[in-house]
Design a protein around this motif. Structure first.
Motif, PDB file in Angstrom:
ATOM      1  N   ALA A  46       0.839  -1.205   0.000  1.00 55.66           N
ATOM      2  CA  ALA A  46       0.000   0.000   0.000  1.00 55.66           C
ATOM      3  C   ALA A  46       0.873   1.254   0.000  1.00 55.66           C
ATOM      4  CB  ALA A  46      -0.922   0.001   1.212  1.00 55.66           C
ATOM      5  N   THR A  47       0.279   2.374  -0.365  1.00 49.60           N
ATOM      6  CA  THR A  47       0.956   3.670  -0.305  1.00 49.60           C
ATOM      7  C   THR A  47       0.019   4.659   0.368  1.00 49.60           C
ATOM      8  OG1 THR A  47       2.229   3.237  -2.315  1.00 49.60           O
ATOM      9  CG2 THR A  47       2.030   5.530  -1.617  1.00 49.60           C
ATOM     10  N   TYR A  48       0.539   5.385   1.363  1.00 47.45           N
ATOM     11  CA  TYR A  48      -0.270   6.322   2.124  1.00 47.45           C
ATOM     12  C   TYR A  48       0.258   7.741   1.952  1.00 47.45           C
ATOM     13  CZ  TYR A  48      -1.649   1.990   4.463  1.00 47.45           C
ATOM     14  OH  TYR A  48      -2.094   0.717   4.726  1.00 47.45           O
ATOM     15  N   ALA A  49      -0.647   8.714   1.969  1.00 44.66           N
ATOM     16  CA  ALA A  49      -0.279  10.128   1.986  1.00 44.66           C
ATOM     17  C   ALA A  49      -0.415  10.623   3.412  1.00 44.66           C
ATOM     18  CB  ALA A  49      -1.182  10.923   1.050  1.00 44.66           C
ATOM     19  N   ALA A  50       0.698  10.997   4.027  1.00 45.03           N
ATOM     20  CA  ALA A  50       0.689  11.410   5.430  1.00 45.03           C
ATOM     21  C   ALA A  50       0.781  12.928   5.538  1.00 45.03           C
ATOM     22  CB  ALA A  50       1.842  10.762   6.182  1.00 45.03           C
ATOM     23  N   THR A  51      -0.037  13.494   6.399  1.00 48.96           N
ATOM     24  CA  THR A  51      -0.008  14.906   6.748  1.00 48.96           C
ATOM     25  C   THR A  51      -0.021  15.000   8.271  1.00 48.96           C
ATOM     26  OG1 THR A  51      -2.428  14.954   6.553  1.00 48.96           O
ATOM     27  CG2 THR A  51      -1.169  15.673   4.629  1.00 48.96           C
ATOM     28  N   PRO A  52       0.140  16.202   8.849  1.00 53.25           N
ATOM     29  CA  PRO A  52       0.174  16.296  10.307  1.00 53.25           C
ATOM     30  C   PRO A  52      -1.049  15.654  10.965  1.00 53.25           C
ATOM     31  CG  PRO A  52       0.926  18.331   9.356  1.00 53.25           C
ATOM     32  CD  PRO A  52       0.435  17.497   8.215  1.00 53.25           C
ATOM     33  N   GLY A  53      -0.787  14.833  11.978  1.00 47.77           N
ATOM     34  CA  GLY A  53      -1.851  14.123  12.669  1.00 47.77           C
ATOM     35  C   GLY A  53      -2.076  12.712  12.171  1.00 47.77           C
ATOM     36  N   THR A  54      -1.371  12.329  11.087  1.00 50.40           N
ATOM     37  CA  THR A  54      -1.470  10.960  10.585  1.00 50.40           C
ATOM     38  C   THR A  54      -0.582  10.044  11.419  1.00 50.40           C
ATOM     39  OG1 THR A  54      -1.832  11.731   8.318  1.00 50.40           O
ATOM     40  CG2 THR A  54      -1.108   9.459   8.580  1.00 50.40           C
ATOM     41  N   VAL A  55      -1.086   8.859  11.746  1.00 51.00           N
ATOM     42  CA  VAL A  55      -0.303   7.831  12.428  1.00 51.00           C
ATOM     43  C   VAL A  55      -0.247   6.604  11.524  1.00 51.00           C
ATOM     44  CG1 VAL A  55      -0.044   6.400  14.492  1.00 51.00           C
ATOM     45  CG2 VAL A  55      -1.094   8.676  14.668  1.00 51.00           C
ATOM     46  N   LEU A  56       0.961   6.161  11.206  1.00 48.02           N
ATOM     47  CA  LEU A  56       1.154   4.934  10.435  1.00 48.02           C
ATOM     48  C   LEU A  56       1.728   3.869  11.352  1.00 48.02           C
ATOM     49  CD1 LEU A  56       2.639   6.074   6.998  1.00 48.02           C
ATOM     50  CD2 LEU A  56       0.328   5.290   7.507  1.00 48.02           C
ATOM     51  N   LEU A  57       1.151   2.680  11.286  1.00 50.21           N
ATOM     52  CA  LEU A  57       1.572   1.571  12.139  1.00 50.21           C
ATOM     53  C   LEU A  57       2.019   0.436  11.226  1.00 50.21           C
ATOM     54  CD1 LEU A  57      -1.363   2.883  13.356  1.00 50.21           C
ATOM     55  CD2 LEU A  57      -0.493   1.669  15.338  1.00 50.21           C
ATOM     56  N   THR A  58       3.323   0.150  11.234  1.00 46.26           N
ATOM     57  CA  THR A  58       3.902  -0.837  10.322  1.00 46.26           C
ATOM     58  C   THR A  58       4.245  -2.105  11.084  1.00 46.26           C
ATOM     59  OG1 THR A  58       4.823   0.931   8.962  1.00 46.26           O
ATOM     60  CG2 THR A  58       5.752  -1.272   8.673  1.00 46.26           C
ATOM     61  N   PRO A  59       3.670  -3.246  10.680  1.00 45.14           N
ATOM     62  CA  PRO A  59       3.936  -4.506  11.388  1.00 45.14           C
ATOM     63  C   PRO A  59       5.380  -4.967  11.198  1.00 45.14           C
ATOM     64  CG  PRO A  59       1.957  -4.651  10.011  1.00 45.14           C
ATOM     65  CD  PRO A  59       2.676  -3.409   9.610  1.00 45.14           C
ATOM     66  N   PRO A  60       5.815  -5.913  12.005  1.00 48.09           N
ATOM     67  CA  PRO A  60       7.179  -6.435  11.860  1.00 48.09           C
ATOM     68  C   PRO A  60       7.414  -7.010  10.461  1.00 48.09           C
ATOM     69  CG  PRO A  60       6.158  -7.212  13.904  1.00 48.09           C
ATOM     70  CD  PRO A  60       5.083  -6.539  13.123  1.00 48.09           C
TER      71      PRO A  60
END
Length: 244
Positions: A46-60
């Protein structure tokens, strides 16, 4: 039953425009809170667009990277938890910046016991924070607010902000009216006022310098805005008095 998460490390990362973070993977979870900037984040398939307040959680063991469009800053946590731990892959902070406060506290806190308590709070909030992706209007407003924070001290014009974001001025106004119940110009002025009041209350800078640092046309413009908003003239708000 899922085992309790355990904090392995925490820190702050900043990067300038075009300073990408290359693809990498960890044997633990990586939780990242974006404080400023606009970033494109490939995570697995997947590809995400992050801006202030975004939280990305990446599994091991998941490859991920950060592509810096504007320069950015984040808070990151390395957390030992099961690969199937019930966290969303993406969520967004609330209007009170609750998640940011917990991330900041985890980065700063040296006490192991307090970190454990804070991580338990974050775990609970993240389980509850799963949210659908932002709408185009929500993204537009968030990106405009970021540009206000970056350029409030300059002669920033709403038309220029709208053009940079690929929107019409009327479209930007409509998005702010619907989502923030205010106008883009009022939102920009609120950012200027917040920074101006910080200078007035916490420094001995002359008002002319405060006006120049915060994008006001003149001292009288600054004074009118401060008094209209707070009910007091700038001088009455000084908490740090100039030395004689």
């Amino acid at each position: 039953m899922h085992r309790s998460p355990r904090l392995l490390g925490a820190g702050v990362h900043t990067a300038g425009p075009g300073k990408d973070y290359p693809a990498h993977a960890h044997t633990s979870w990586e939780l990242v809170y974006y404080v400023r900037g606009r970033i494109t984040c490939p995570v697995g398939d997947a590809t995400y667009a992050a801006t202030p307040g975004t939280v990305l959680l990446t599994p091991p063991n998941t490859w991920h990277a950060e592509q810096s469009r504007t320069g950015y800053a984040n808070r990151y946590l390395q957390v030992d938890a099961a690969a199937g731990h019930p966290w969303p892959r993406l969520c967004y902070d609330d209007a009170d910046h609750t998640l940011r406060r917990v991330f900041d506290a985890l980065v700063r806190e040296p006490d192991t016991e307090l970190r454990t308590i804070l991580l338990a709070e974050l775990d609970l909030r993240l389980r509850r924070a799963a949210a659908p992706p932002p709408t185009p209007a929500e993204q537009l407003v968030a990106q405009a607010e970021q540009l206000f924070e970056e350029g409030f001290a300059t002669g920033l014009r709403i038309a220029d902000v709208a053009a940079e974001l690929g929107s019409s001025t009327s479209g930007l106004r409509a998005a702010f009216a619907r989502l923030r119940d205010t106008s883009p110009q009022a939102a920009l002025q609120a950012v200027r006022l917040r920074h101006a009041l910080a200078h007035i209350r916490n420094s001995t800078l002359p008002l002319q310098a405060v006006a120049e640092l915060t994008g006001y046309h003149s001292v009288s413009h600054l004074s009118r805005h401060v008094k209209a908003t707070t009910g007091s003239a700038p001088g009455a708000l000084r908490t740090t008095k100039p030395r004689p």
